[in-house]
Write a protein that holds these residues in place. Structure first.
Motif, PDB file in Angstrom:
ATOM      1  N   LEU A   1       0.830  -1.205   0.000  1.00  0.00           N
ATOM      2  CA  LEU A   1       0.000   0.000   0.000  1.00  0.00           C
ATOM      3  C   LEU A   1       0.864   1.255   0.000  1.00  0.00           C
ATOM      4  CD1 LEU A   1      -2.793   1.278   0.087  1.00  0.00           C
ATOM      5  CD2 LEU A   1      -2.689   1.164   2.589  1.00  0.00           C
ATOM      6  N   HIS A   2       1.946   1.235   0.782  1.00  0.00           N
ATOM      7  CA  HIS A   2       2.863   2.383   0.838  1.00  0.00           C
ATOM      8  C   HIS A   2       3.390   2.719  -0.550  1.00  0.00           C
ATOM      9  CE1 HIS A   2       6.155   4.960   2.145  1.00  0.00           C
ATOM     10  NE2 HIS A   2       6.988   4.184   1.458  1.00  0.00           N
ATOM     11  N   TYR A   3       3.844   1.729  -1.285  1.00  0.00           N
ATOM     12  CA  TYR A   3       4.431   1.966  -2.606  1.00  0.00           C
ATOM     13  C   TYR A   3       3.360   2.252  -3.661  1.00  0.00           C
ATOM     14  CZ  TYR A   3       9.036   0.736  -0.885  1.00  0.00           C
ATOM     15  OH  TYR A   3      10.221   0.733  -0.203  1.00  0.00           O
ATOM     16  N   ILE A   4       2.166   1.670  -3.506  1.00  0.00           N
ATOM     17  CA  ILE A   4       1.067   1.985  -4.416  1.00  0.00           C
ATOM     18  C   ILE A   4       0.739   3.475  -4.343  1.00  0.00           C
ATOM     19  CG2 ILE A   4      -1.411   1.689  -4.845  1.00  0.00           C
ATOM     20  CD1 ILE A   4      -1.028  -1.250  -3.856  1.00  0.00           C
ATOM     21  N   ASN A   5       0.634   4.002  -3.132  1.00  0.00           N
ATOM     22  CA  ASN A   5       0.305   5.414  -2.954  1.00  0.00           C
ATOM     23  C   ASN A   5       1.399   6.319  -3.513  1.00  0.00           C
ATOM     24  OD1 ASN A   5      -2.198   4.970  -1.777  1.00  0.00           O
ATOM     25  ND2 ASN A   5      -1.356   4.838   0.287  1.00  0.00           N
ATOM     26  N   ARG A   6       2.666   5.911  -3.321  1.00  0.00           N
ATOM     27  CA  ARG A   6       3.775   6.712  -3.853  1.00  0.00           C
ATOM     28  C   ARG A   6       3.769   6.687  -5.375  1.00  0.00           C
ATOM     29  NH1 ARG A   6       9.141   5.319  -0.457  1.00  0.00           N
ATOM     30  NH2 ARG A   6       9.973   6.903  -1.854  1.00  0.00           N
ATOM     31  N   TYR A   7       3.414   5.543  -5.944  1.00  0.00           N
ATOM     32  CA  TYR A   7       3.316   5.453  -7.403  1.00  0.00           C
ATOM     33  C   TYR A   7       2.190   6.334  -7.925  1.00  0.00           C
ATOM     34  CZ  TYR A   7       2.201   3.512 -12.002  1.00  0.00           C
ATOM     35  OH  TYR A   7       1.913   3.377 -13.330  1.00  0.00           O
ATOM     36  N   LEU A   8       1.025   6.266  -7.283  1.00  0.00           N
ATOM     37  CA  LEU A   8      -0.133   7.035  -7.744  1.00  0.00           C
ATOM     38  C   LEU A   8       0.105   8.543  -7.632  1.00  0.00           C
ATOM     39  CD1 LEU A   8      -3.089   4.883  -6.398  1.00  0.00           C
ATOM     40  CD2 LEU A   8      -2.593   5.412  -8.796  1.00  0.00           C
ATOM     41  N   GLU A   9       0.968   8.956  -6.706  1.00  0.00           N
ATOM     42  CA  GLU A   9       1.318  10.371  -6.597  1.00  0.00           C
ATOM     43  C   GLU A   9       2.004  10.887  -7.855  1.00  0.00           C
ATOM     44  OE1 GLU A   9       3.727  10.675  -3.125  1.00  0.00           O
ATOM     45  OE2 GLU A   9       2.069  10.337  -1.731  1.00  0.00           O
ATOM     46  N   LEU A  10       2.632   9.985  -8.601  1.00  0.00           N
ATOM     47  CA  LEU A  10       3.351  10.369  -9.816  1.00  0.00           C
ATOM     48  C   LEU A  10       2.483  10.229 -11.074  1.00  0.00           C
ATOM     49  CD1 LEU A  10       6.775   8.602  -9.108  1.00  0.00           C
ATOM     50  CD2 LEU A  10       6.115  10.965  -8.596  1.00  0.00           C
ATOM     51  N   CYS A  11       1.221   9.811 -10.885  1.00  0.00           N
ATOM     52  CA  CYS A  11       0.335   9.576 -12.030  1.00  0.00           C
ATOM     53  C   CYS A  11      -0.742  10.660 -12.113  1.00  0.00           C
ATOM     54  CB  CYS A  11      -0.347   8.210 -11.912  1.00  0.00           C
ATOM     55  SG  CYS A  11       0.799   6.817 -11.939  1.00  0.00           S
ATOM     56  N   ASN A  12      -1.095  10.986 -13.331  1.00  0.00           N
ATOM     57  CA  ASN A  12      -2.181  11.928 -13.593  1.00  0.00           C
ATOM     58  C   ASN A  12      -3.115  11.287 -14.610  1.00  0.00           C
ATOM     59  OD1 ASN A  12      -3.678  14.061 -15.006  1.00  0.00           O
ATOM     60  ND2 ASN A  12      -2.429  15.491 -13.802  1.00  0.00           N
ATOM     61  N   LYS A  13      -4.361  11.097 -14.224  1.00  0.00           N
ATOM     62  CA  LYS A  13      -5.271  10.346 -15.101  1.00  0.00           C
ATOM     63  C   LYS A  13      -5.537  11.051 -16.425  1.00  0.00           C
ATOM     64  CE  LYS A  13      -9.518  11.970 -12.818  1.00  0.00           C
ATOM     65  NZ  LYS A  13     -10.688  11.542 -12.036  1.00  0.00           N
ATOM     66  N   ASN A  14      -5.292  12.358 -16.485  1.00  0.00           N
ATOM     67  CA  ASN A  14      -5.485  13.083 -17.742  1.00  0.00           C
ATOM     68  C   ASN A  14      -4.257  13.013 -18.642  1.00  0.00           C
ATOM     69  OD1 ASN A  14      -8.120  14.015 -17.029  1.00  0.00           O
ATOM     70  ND2 ASN A  14      -7.172  15.554 -15.698  1.00  0.00           N
ATOM     71  N   GLU A  15      -3.069  12.944 -18.038  1.00  0.00           N
ATOM     72  CA  GLU A  15      -1.825  12.958 -18.820  1.00  0.00           C
ATOM     73  C   GLU A  15      -1.243  11.559 -19.027  1.00  0.00           C
ATOM     74  OE1 GLU A  15       0.765  15.632 -16.809  1.00  0.00           O
ATOM     75  OE2 GLU A  15      -0.598  17.340 -16.986  1.00  0.00           O
ATOM     76  N   THR A  16      -1.347  10.721 -18.012  1.00  0.00           N
ATOM     77  CA  THR A  16      -0.800   9.351 -18.105  1.00  0.00           C
ATOM     78  C   THR A  16      -1.894   8.379 -17.661  1.00  0.00           C
ATOM     79  OG1 THR A  16       0.169   9.607 -15.893  1.00  0.00           O
ATOM     80  CG2 THR A  16       1.605  10.028 -17.789  1.00  0.00           C
ATOM     81  N   PHE A  17      -2.937   8.304 -18.484  1.00  0.00           N
ATOM     82  CA  PHE A  17      -4.138   7.546 -18.113  1.00  0.00           C
ATOM     83  C   PHE A  17      -3.834   6.079 -17.810  1.00  0.00           C
ATOM     84  CE2 PHE A  17      -7.828   4.920 -19.385  1.00  0.00           C
ATOM     85  CZ  PHE A  17      -8.755   5.383 -18.461  1.00  0.00           C
ATOM     86  N   ASP A  18      -3.101   5.413 -18.700  1.00  0.00           N
ATOM     87  CA  ASP A  18      -2.833   3.988 -18.514  1.00  0.00           C
ATOM     88  C   ASP A  18      -2.040   3.735 -17.229  1.00  0.00           C
ATOM     89  OD1 ASP A  18      -4.198   3.518 -20.818  1.00  0.00           O
ATOM     90  OD2 ASP A  18      -2.514   2.672 -21.939  1.00  0.00           O
ATOM     91  N   ASP A  19      -1.063   4.596 -16.951  1.00  0.00           N
ATOM     92  CA  ASP A  19      -0.286   4.455 -15.712  1.00  0.00           C
ATOM     93  C   ASP A  19      -1.196   4.608 -14.490  1.00  0.00           C
ATOM     94  OD1 ASP A  19       1.964   4.118 -17.228  1.00  0.00           O
ATOM     95  OD2 ASP A  19       2.780   6.115 -16.873  1.00  0.00           O
ATOM     96  N   TYR A  20      -2.070   5.602 -14.560  1.00  0.00           N
ATOM     97  CA  TYR A  20      -3.012   5.831 -13.451  1.00  0.00           C
ATOM     98  C   TYR A  20      -3.900   4.613 -13.233  1.00  0.00           C
ATOM     99  CZ  TYR A  20      -7.075   7.636 -10.970  1.00  0.00           C
ATOM    100  OH  TYR A  20      -8.102   7.807 -10.072  1.00  0.00           O
ATOM    101  N   ILE A  21      -4.405   4.035 -14.326  1.00  0.00           N
ATOM    102  CA  ILE A  21      -5.283   2.869 -14.209  1.00  0.00           C
ATOM    103  C   ILE A  21      -4.524   1.676 -13.634  1.00  0.00           C
ATOM    104  CG2 ILE A  21      -6.607   1.159 -15.521  1.00  0.00           C
ATOM    105  CD1 ILE A  21      -8.107   3.771 -15.065  1.00  0.00           C
ATOM    106  N   ARG A  22      -3.280   1.482 -14.068  1.00  0.00           N
ATOM    107  CA  ARG A  22      -2.484   0.376 -13.518  1.00  0.00           C
ATOM    108  C   ARG A  22      -2.329   0.521 -12.002  1.00  0.00           C
ATOM    109  NH1 ARG A  22       0.619   1.516 -18.254  1.00  0.00           N
ATOM    110  NH2 ARG A  22       0.361  -0.137 -19.824  1.00  0.00           N
ATOM    111  N   GLY A  23      -2.061   1.738 -11.559  1.00  0.00           N
ATOM    112  CA  GLY A  23      -1.945   1.973 -10.121  1.00  0.00           C
ATOM    113  C   GLY A  23      -3.259   1.745  -9.396  1.00  0.00           C
ATOM    114  N   THR A  24      -4.353   2.146 -10.038  1.00  0.00           N
ATOM    115  CA  THR A  24      -5.685   1.947  -9.461  1.00  0.00           C
ATOM    116  C   THR A  24      -6.008   0.461  -9.330  1.00  0.00           C
ATOM    117  OG1 THR A  24      -6.422   4.039 -10.432  1.00  0.00           O
ATOM    118  CG2 THR A  24      -8.125   2.506  -9.723  1.00  0.00           C
ATOM    119  N   ILE A  25      -5.640  -0.313 -10.353  1.00  0.00           N
ATOM    120  CA  ILE A  25      -5.855  -1.757 -10.297  1.00  0.00           C
ATOM    121  C   ILE A  25      -5.068  -2.360  -9.133  1.00  0.00           C
ATOM    122  CG2 ILE A  25      -5.362  -3.931 -11.501  1.00  0.00           C
ATOM    123  CD1 ILE A  25      -6.003  -2.471 -14.122  1.00  0.00           C
ATOM    124  N   LEU A  26      -3.835  -1.897  -8.952  1.00  0.00           N
ATOM    125  CA  LEU A  26      -3.032  -2.397  -7.825  1.00  0.00           C
ATOM    126  C   LEU A  26      -3.687  -2.071  -6.489  1.00  0.00           C
ATOM    127  CD1 LEU A  26       0.823  -1.866  -8.314  1.00  0.00           C
ATOM    128  CD2 LEU A  26      -0.443  -4.000  -8.114  1.00  0.00           C
TER     129      LEU A  26
END
Length: 423
Positions: free
Chosen positions: A216-241
């Motif tokens: 959970l700690h690393y998931i949250n840190r990853y999601l902090e670097l994602c923007n659903k408008n700019e890096t949608f697929d990355d954001y979704i991958r983090g959301t799935i995790l």
């Protein structure tokens, strides 16, 4: 492959133009000087090399001959030319079969600055071919070669790939070690791209070893670097995790809400990530005994993945097989699992190939088919052969020893028990 000295090049060019050494004295040097150059007894300065090159071009033009050489052709050394050849060849490398000539040149001319690039190119090619064991060895060779020449910029990338090789071969503990090394290196050398990628990989690895709080700690840190408008697929991958984290702690309602909210964000109905979400959502419905909803989700997932990412169709089939096991339809579960294993083998998906074998174990235990079970366990051991997961291997050997006792094969049982002792 041999690269010519300055003298050998000059002699060859003169012969091509059919001129004597005297013809080159026009630049203001003696015939003896030209002779000494051709016999490598004198060194050629850059300015003299350019003078000779221009003269040779002029003579070729007068003779109406094709003559195309680089300005520095005469000046560069065989070692420098070998280095250029290797760099160009590595940039255009298409197959492993082409690599042996490059390796021979690297060794012949002791090109230590090129050696790490060679190993890295081979490792990347092997990785793309899903030969993760051999790729791992070449990534290690590349890492050590870069260390030898004190060049560190590639360290984050290589450590991450080392982790990927181990995780894709189901060795999650060792993979986590390399992912953490990659993260540390990405911070040290300012590699923001790898830092983001490896945060995801660390989180994913922690989930697979049930280290849930760290995940959970690393998931949250990853999601902090994602923007659903700019890096949608990355954001979704983090959301799935993150949803997977809630499934692991049995917060199914929260996970379901995350997935249903994410589904609404997709503009592309055939984005493979949407298929993965339906897979995972169906798995939640299996866990909470909503069979019809689960099957509906799996069917949606299958229709998307068949079009968008056939290599992962085994994932959906595994989930469907689990559904049929939960409804005691073991015959249909067997059919789905066999298909899943065929796809996983075809696309070298070790993770889901192993999951397929785990399902076969459940199915053959239900049918009380010990012969099939023995083969499944042997297939599992083959997959685990390249991992450090001694605990999983010991459990399988123990199960094989139990079957051997039931079959009254005590010698075989002792063999499996000895294997456990020796691990």
């Amino acid at each position: 492959m041999k690269f010519l000295t300055t003298g050998e090049k000059l002699r060859n060019l003169r012969h091509q133009l059919n001129i004597e050494q005297d013809a080159l004295t026009q630049i203001g040097v003696s015939r003896n000087f030209i002779s000494m150059l051709e016999n490598n007894k004198r060194e050629l300065t850059e300015s003299r090399a350019m003078q000779i090159t221009e003269l040779l071009r002029k003579i070729a033009e007068e003779k109406d001959m094709d003559f195309n050489i680089a300005d520095d052709y005469l000046f560069i050394t065989p070692c420098e030319e070998a280095e250029r050849y290797c760099c160009t060849a590595l940039d255009n490398l298409k197959s492993l079969a082409e690599a042996s000539a490059i390796y021979e040149v690297i060794n012949t001319y002791n090109l230590n600055s090129i050696r790490p690039r060679y190993y890295l190119a081979i490792a990347d090619m092997l990785f793309e071919e899903k030969n993760y064991s051999k790729a791992f060895i070449n990534y290690l060779d590349s890492l050590h070669s870069y260390m030898d020449i004190k060049e560190h910029i590639k360290m984050p990338y290589i450590y991450n790939r080392l982790g990927r090789c181990r995780s894709l071969n189901l060795d999650y503990m060792e993979a986590l070690f390399y992912f953490i090394k990659s993260y540390e290196a990405s911070l040290l050398y300012g590699d923001e791209k790898t830092k983001k990628v490896v945060l995801y990989n660390i989180a994913w690895c922690n989930i697979n070893i049930n280290n849930i709080d760290s995940a959970l700690h690393y998931i949250n840190r990853y999601l902090e670097l994602c923007n659903k408008n700019e890096t949608f697929d990355d954001y979704i991958r983090g959301t799935i995790l993150k949803a997977d984290y809630y499934v692991r702690i049995q917060e199914f309602e929260l996970a379901e809400k995350i997935y249903n909210k994410s589904i609404k964000l997709f503009a592309d109905e055939y984005n493979p990530l949407l298929g993965y979400i339906y897979n995972n959502l169906g798995d939640i419905y299996v866990k909470i005994n909503s069979t019809s909803l689960a099957l509906e989700c799996f069917d949606k997932a299958q229709s998307i993945i068949e079009k968008a990412d056939i290599a992962r169709l085994s994932h959906t089939l595994i989930h469907k097989a689990n559904l049929f096991i939960s409804t005691n339809d073991y015959s249909e579960a067997l059919l789905q699992t066999v298909q899943a294993i065929a796809y996983a083998k075809s696309f070298k998906d070790t993770e889901y190939l192993y999951k397929g074998y785990v399902l076969l174990e459940t199915i053959y235990e239900h049918f009380n088919n010990n012969e099939k079970l023995k083969q499944v366990y042997k297939d599992m051991l083959n997959l685990l052969d390249d991992t450090s997961d001694a605990n999983a291997k010991m459990k399988i050997h123990a199960k094989l020893s139990i079957i051997s006792i039931k079959d009254n094969k005590l010698d075989t049982c002792l063999t499996y028990l000895k294997n456990i002792v020796n691990m």
